[in-house]
Design an enzyme around this catalytic site. Structure first.
Site, PDB file in Angstrom:
ATOM      1  N   ASP A 125      -0.339  45.563 -20.775  1.00 35.03           N
ATOM      2  CA  ASP A 125       1.092  45.622 -21.032  1.00 35.03           C
ATOM      3  C   ASP A 125       1.457  47.091 -21.231  1.00 35.03           C
ATOM      4  O   ASP A 125       0.579  47.931 -21.443  1.00 35.03           O
ATOM      5  CB  ASP A 125       1.386  44.796 -22.289  1.00 35.03           C
ATOM      6  CG  ASP A 125       2.801  44.944 -22.787  1.00 35.03           C
ATOM      7  OD1 ASP A 125       3.725  44.844 -21.982  1.00 35.03           O
ATOM      8  OD2 ASP A 125       2.970  45.176 -24.004  1.00 35.03           O
ATOM      9  N   ASP A 127       4.814  48.501 -23.112  1.00 35.24           N
ATOM     10  CA  ASP A 127       5.494  48.835 -24.364  1.00 35.24           C
ATOM     11  C   ASP A 127       4.733  48.307 -25.577  1.00 35.24           C
ATOM     12  O   ASP A 127       4.329  47.135 -25.613  1.00 35.24           O
ATOM     13  CB  ASP A 127       6.905  48.258 -24.356  1.00 35.24           C
ATOM     14  CG  ASP A 127       7.787  48.906 -23.308  1.00 35.24           C
ATOM     15  OD1 ASP A 127       7.300  49.821 -22.621  1.00 35.24           O
ATOM     16  OD2 ASP A 127       8.952  48.502 -23.174  1.00 35.24           O
TER      17      ASP A 127
END
Length: 337
Positions: A125, A127
């Site tokens: 991922d 953020d």
């Protein structure tokens, strides 16, 4: 026999010329080559000194589940200390207890670790995983709509709102706002500690590193250029005359796209399930985490920490190269290695 009281200070000072089999108040070196069993693996990771007290706590916890335990070795990687243990079986309740133990170290228990001697892939991922912020929230603050966007972000990451709907809602709030906010966020992108070390370790092992982000292609593109990532996918936000229109261009990278990306990368590069890792912090990362050979929740929301096989609470991305180093340590103990 080895008196446990003789083992003190950092585990890095302990003589492990032979693995140690722990039983009750004493331990003894393992005779012969290799390990007596390896049905499951546990790893302890500390950002400071990994010491006797940590091993004691770990062994006490393992004892509650009647696990036979061998300390296979210790290592340093990316500035952290680690120790590797093997067991006669995997115990899901023990694994769960380690994820929520009130210690000042990270501890994990899995059926196996990847084999870093052969190619693999790490899918992350973006953020709050590769960078220390939610980029859309940072954009919103600069655009003067921080509170509205953060409220929707929180609902999505906690699993209370379907990601595609939440993403469209947040983007709609940007309608008419200056697209220049992306320039400032990109200039000040706070890369997560350990990200560079993770990429370097992966490349040294001939592994691929990729990002599947529910954020924006502008920001993942920066990391791809600067760190030589093998693949990235993210969202595009529409602009017109220097302003956001409030619309998304193309498909939205949601939990399904992230999971499909992991499957695509495994097929493209001929990587077995065991040698795939997925790392994230939000509910929309759970599908890719569940499909990976080693699924890692990092500084994650409670629902993700609960469901992910591995939960990292104290380390940052230094934990990922440390896990690869732990796996390399085990391969060196296998006969014929």
């Amino acid at each position: 026999m080895t008196d446990l009281n003789s083992l003190s200070g950092s585990v890095l000072d302990w003589d492990l010329s032979a693995p140690l089999l722990w039983s009750g108040a004493v331990c003894r070196p393992v005779t012969g080559s290799g390990l007596p069993f390896q049905a499951a693996v546990s790893v302890l990771l500390s950002p400071g000194v990994l010491g006797r007290k940590h091993v004691d706590l770990f062994l006490q916890e393992a004892g509650k589940y009647a696990l036979e335990t061998v300390m296979a070795g210790h290592f340093t990687e990316s500035g952290i200390q680690g120790a590797v243990f093997v067991h006669d079986r995997f115990d899901s309740e023990f694994a769960h207890s380690l994820k929520f133990a009130s210690w000042d170290i990270d501890a994990l228990h899995v059926g196996s670790l990847p084999d870093p001697r052969t190619p693999g892939v790490i899918l992350l991922d973006m953020d709050a995983t590769c960078v220390r912020c939610e980029c859309i929230d940072e954009m919103a603050k600069l655009a003067g709509i921080g509170d509205q966007v953060s409220a929707v972000t929180a609902l999505a990451m906690q699993g209370h709102l379907e990601f595609q709907e939440s993403f469209r809602r947040r983007i709609a709030l940007f309608a008419g706002k200056s697209a220049a906010v992306m320039d400032e966020v990109e200039r000040n992108l706070p890369v997560m500690p350990g990200f560079g070390e993770m990429v370097a370790k992966a490349k040294a092992c001939s592994w691929r590193v990729a990002i599947a982000s529910g954020g924006f292609d502008r920001f993942v593109g920066k990391l791809q250029r600067e760190y030589g990532l093998d693949y990235v996918t993210a969202n595009s936000i529409e602009e017109k005359d220097g302003l956001f229109t409030g619309r998304v261009l193309g498909r939205i990278v949601d939990s399904r796209v992230k999971a499909d990306t992991l499957l695509m990368l495994r097929e493209k590069y001929g990587i077995p399930v065991r040698n795939s890792m997925a790392v994230g912090d939000g509910a929309n990362d759970l599908p890719m985490i569940s499909l990976a050979g080693t699924g890692v929740a990092i500084h994650a929301k409670p629902v993700v920490q609960e469901k992910a096989p591995v939960a990292i609470r104290f380390m940052d991305l230094q934990a990922v190269p440390a896990l690869l180093e732990a796996a390399l340590l085990l391969t060196r103990l296998q006969p014929g290695s």
